[in-house]
Scaffold this active site. Structure first.
Site, PDB file in Angstrom:
ATOM      1  N   ARG A 226       5.957  66.522  35.895  1.00 18.39           N
ATOM      2  CA  ARG A 226       5.360  65.876  34.730  1.00 18.39           C
ATOM      3  C   ARG A 226       3.859  65.732  34.985  1.00 18.39           C
ATOM      4  O   ARG A 226       3.440  65.425  36.108  1.00 18.39           O
ATOM      5  CB  ARG A 226       5.972  64.485  34.491  1.00 18.39           C
ATOM      6  CG  ARG A 226       7.368  64.499  33.918  1.00 18.39           C
ATOM      7  CD  ARG A 226       7.412  65.036  32.479  1.00 18.39           C
ATOM      8  NE  ARG A 226       8.751  65.010  31.903  1.00 18.39           N
ATOM      9  CZ  ARG A 226       9.572  66.057  31.847  1.00 18.39           C
ATOM     10  NH1 ARG A 226       9.206  67.219  32.337  1.00 18.39           N
ATOM     11  NH2 ARG A 226      10.763  65.943  31.273  1.00 18.39           N
ATOM     12  N   HIS A 274       4.550  74.596  29.728  1.00 14.69           N
ATOM     13  CA  HIS A 274       5.811  73.878  29.986  1.00 14.69           C
ATOM     14  C   HIS A 274       7.020  74.820  29.869  1.00 14.69           C
ATOM     15  O   HIS A 274       7.921  74.595  29.055  1.00 14.69           O
ATOM     16  CB  HIS A 274       5.962  72.681  29.029  1.00 14.69           C
ATOM     17  CG  HIS A 274       6.896  71.617  29.540  1.00 14.69           C
ATOM     18  ND1 HIS A 274       6.615  70.275  29.497  1.00 14.69           N
ATOM     19  CD2 HIS A 274       8.116  71.703  30.131  1.00 14.69           C
ATOM     20  CE1 HIS A 274       7.624  69.585  30.016  1.00 14.69           C
ATOM     21  NE2 HIS A 274       8.547  70.450  30.420  1.00 14.69           N
TER      22      HIS A 274
HETATM   23  P1  NAP Z   1      16.439  64.182  40.387  1.00 16.37           P
HETATM   24  O1  NAP Z   1      17.705  64.905  40.683  1.00 16.37           O
HETATM   25  O2  NAP Z   1      16.513  62.776  39.906  1.00 16.37           O
HETATM   26  O3  NAP Z   1      15.560  64.249  41.734  1.00 16.37           O
HETATM   27  C1  NAP Z   1      14.368  63.547  41.882  1.00 16.37           C
HETATM   28  C2  NAP Z   1      13.893  63.654  43.327  1.00 16.37           C
HETATM   29  O4  NAP Z   1      12.654  62.961  43.438  1.00 16.37           O
HETATM   30  C3  NAP Z   1      14.876  62.993  44.308  1.00 16.37           C
HETATM   31  O5  NAP Z   1      14.914  63.703  45.518  1.00 16.37           O
HETATM   32  C4  NAP Z   1      14.246  61.622  44.511  1.00 16.37           C
HETATM   33  O6  NAP Z   1      14.534  61.025  45.764  1.00 16.37           O
HETATM   34  C5  NAP Z   1      12.775  61.981  44.468  1.00 16.37           C
HETATM   35  N1  NAP Z   1      11.971  60.795  44.133  1.00 16.37           N
HETATM   36  C6  NAP Z   1      11.995  60.039  43.021  1.00 16.37           C
HETATM   37  N2  NAP Z   1      11.126  59.019  43.108  1.00 16.37           N
HETATM   38  C7  NAP Z   1      10.531  59.133  44.325  1.00 16.37           C
HETATM   39  C8  NAP Z   1       9.560  58.377  45.024  1.00 16.37           C
HETATM   40  N3  NAP Z   1       9.019  57.281  44.477  1.00 16.37           N
HETATM   41  N4  NAP Z   1       9.214  58.770  46.257  1.00 16.37           N
HETATM   42  C9  NAP Z   1       9.772  59.872  46.822  1.00 16.37           C
HETATM   43  N5  NAP Z   1      10.690  60.647  46.217  1.00 16.37           N
HETATM   44  C10 NAP Z   1      11.072  60.266  44.979  1.00 16.37           C
HETATM   45  O7  NAP Z   1      15.560  64.969  39.315  1.00 16.37           O
HETATM   46  P2  NAP Z   1      15.564  66.552  39.017  1.00 16.37           P
HETATM   47  O8  NAP Z   1      16.721  66.902  38.154  1.00 16.37           O
HETATM   48  O9  NAP Z   1      15.404  67.271  40.313  1.00 16.37           O
HETATM   49  O10 NAP Z   1      14.246  66.700  38.111  1.00 16.37           O
HETATM   50  C11 NAP Z   1      12.966  66.302  38.566  1.00 16.37           C
HETATM   51  C12 NAP Z   1      11.993  66.286  37.403  1.00 16.37           C
HETATM   52  O11 NAP Z   1      11.672  67.612  36.994  1.00 16.37           O
HETATM   53  C13 NAP Z   1      12.542  65.659  36.115  1.00 16.37           C
HETATM   54  O12 NAP Z   1      12.442  64.251  36.171  1.00 16.37           O
HETATM   55  C14 NAP Z   1      11.659  66.261  35.056  1.00 16.37           C
HETATM   56  O13 NAP Z   1      10.562  65.411  34.809  1.00 16.37           O
HETATM   57  C15 NAP Z   1      11.146  67.556  35.683  1.00 16.37           C
HETATM   58  N6  NAP Z   1      11.560  68.751  34.927  1.00 16.37           N
HETATM   59  C16 NAP Z   1      10.614  69.618  34.501  1.00 16.37           C
HETATM   60  C17 NAP Z   1      10.972  70.761  33.788  1.00 16.37           C
HETATM   61  C18 NAP Z   1       9.938  71.765  33.314  1.00 16.37           C
HETATM   62  O14 NAP Z   1      10.271  72.701  32.590  1.00 16.37           O
HETATM   63  N7  NAP Z   1       8.683  71.642  33.708  1.00 16.37           N
HETATM   64  C19 NAP Z   1      12.329  71.022  33.534  1.00 16.37           C
HETATM   65  C20 NAP Z   1      13.277  70.113  33.983  1.00 16.37           C
HETATM   66  C21 NAP Z   1      12.889  68.977  34.681  1.00 16.37           C
HETATM   67  P3  NAP Z   1      16.057  60.588  46.129  1.00 16.37           P
HETATM   68  O15 NAP Z   1      16.778  61.893  46.345  1.00 16.37           O
HETATM   69  O16 NAP Z   1      15.932  59.810  47.362  1.00 16.37           O
HETATM   70  O17 NAP Z   1      16.579  59.835  44.933  1.00 16.37           O
END
Ligand code: NAP
Length: 311
Positions: A226, A274
């Site tokens: 993001r 995006h």
């Molecule tokens: P997820 O499964 O919730 O994983 C988030 C990761 O970030 C986890 O490993 C989490 O740690 C870590 N994290 C969160 N807060 C943190 C902090 N304060 N300090 C350190 N690590 C932290 O999410 P996801 O499905 O992988 O997706 C991630 C993001 O990608 C989404 O939220 C979305 O914004 C973005 N996204 C972008 C696109 C695009 O097209 N550009 C598409 C889809 C998603 P833990 O494992 O310890 O919980």
């Protein structure tokens, strides 16, 4: 009854309605705009894509919400106070698509494509030294549904992969860090830094001038998460000062990126609209349907968004 609550153009919403209805023939799914007062009372589940919170508030019997997107920062901000359980999209296809994008743009940086494109524009015949992938460290911020899959693809491609998450993790072959010190340790080693964190109160503005200055000389950044996690002005300064080499940005504070934004014309920035991991409507609809049918059968929900944590 299920309400489909989106701010999509009607034609796009119709495509979702068709895909979802095909996967759940026994359910009645109705776009919010077509629900009258009596029908709204009967809705117990909302399938949403950037819903208007006022629409959600007009569904008095709502038990839970399923988003068709992976990112939930807007839902948490707009609907967090309602305390309704929110289920987000966790789709292996989305993880594969994102991992492919991470690998593609890591290769773009690793094989010096920005430099060779510039040499061609300038008619310069210049060969840069080749380094093997195992000699290049890629740091992943976030080892969740997307980051974990990306780490596998990068490891398969031979890169030295390290990762950072909120909780301690053990991923085979990936040196994992957590906490503030862990972030500093990861940054200090990341020649290519890939951001796959959710946007939360803790991650907003995380990559600022101070943290970018911890990267090795000539490091590059890929932000596929993001926009507001990264301070864009600080990235421009780090590139202009020669500290960083290149940035690939797919996400921005304001989207679409305004036509007069400085990022468009910066020679060391690749702007993407995006597109790193678009939701696949068919696989997403199947996953949403699976979750809803499990709820109908057994009353169970998949893991819901932790509203306090913000993801
Ligand atoms: P997820 O499964 O919730 O994983 C988030 C990761 O970030 C986890 O490993 C989490 O740690 C870590 N994290 C969160 N807060 C943190 C902090 N304060 N300090 C350190 N690590 C932290 O999410 P996801 O499905 O992988 O997706 C991630 C993001 O990608 C989404 O939220 C979305 O914004 C973005 N996204 C972008 C696109 C695009 O097209 N550009 C598409 C889809 C998603 P833990 O494992 O310890 O919980």
């Amino acid at each position: 009854m299920i309400a489909l609550v989106t701010r999509m153009p009607e034609a796009q919403e119709k495509l979702w309605l068709t895909s979802l209805s095909e996967k759940m023939p026994g359910e009645t799914i109705v776009p919010f705009r077509h629900l009258d007062d009596a029908a709204r009372e009967k809705v117990d589940i909302a399938i949403v894509a950037n819903p208007d919170p006022a629409d959600i508030a007009r569904l008095p019997g709502l038990k839970w919400i399923h988003s068709v997107w992976a990112g939930v920062e807007r839902l948490v901000g707009e609907l967090g106070d309602s305390n309704l359980p929110i289920v987000r999209l966790v789709d292996p296809q989305l993880s594969r698509t994102m991992a492919e994008a991470v690998l593609a743009w890591t290769y773009y940086l690793f094989r010096d494509m920005p430099a060779y494109a510039k040499f061609q524009r300038e008619h310069v015949w210049q060969q840069l030294a080749y380094r093997r992938p195992q000699d290049v460290t890629v740091g992943l911020l976030g080892l969740g549904a997307l980051g974990a899959e990306a780490s596998l693809r990068l490891k398969d491609a031979g890169f030295n992969v390290i990762g950072w998450s909120r909780s301690a993790k053990s991923v085979e072959g990936v040196k994992s860090f957590h906490g503030d010190q862990g972030l500093e340790d990861l940054l200090a080693q990341s020649e290519i830094l890939v951001c796959l964190l959710p946007l939360t109160a803790e991650t907003r503005g995380l990559l600022d001038a101070a943290r970018l200055s911890m990267l090795p000389q000539d490091a590059s950044l890929i932000n596929f998460a993001r926009g507001p996690i990264v301070i864009a002005d600080d990235v421009i300064k780090a590139l202009d000062s020669g500290l960083m080499k290149h940035a690939v940005l797919d996400v921005f504070d304001v989207e679409p990126l305004p036509a007069d934004a400085a990022l468009w014309d910066h020679p060391a920035i690749t702007v993407l609209p995006h597109i790193s991991a678009p939701t696949d409507r068919e696989t997403a609809a199947a996953i949403v349907a699976g979750n809803i049918l499990a709820y109908r059968d057994a009353g169970t929900l998949p893991p819901t968004v932790d509203l306090a944590r913000g993801y």
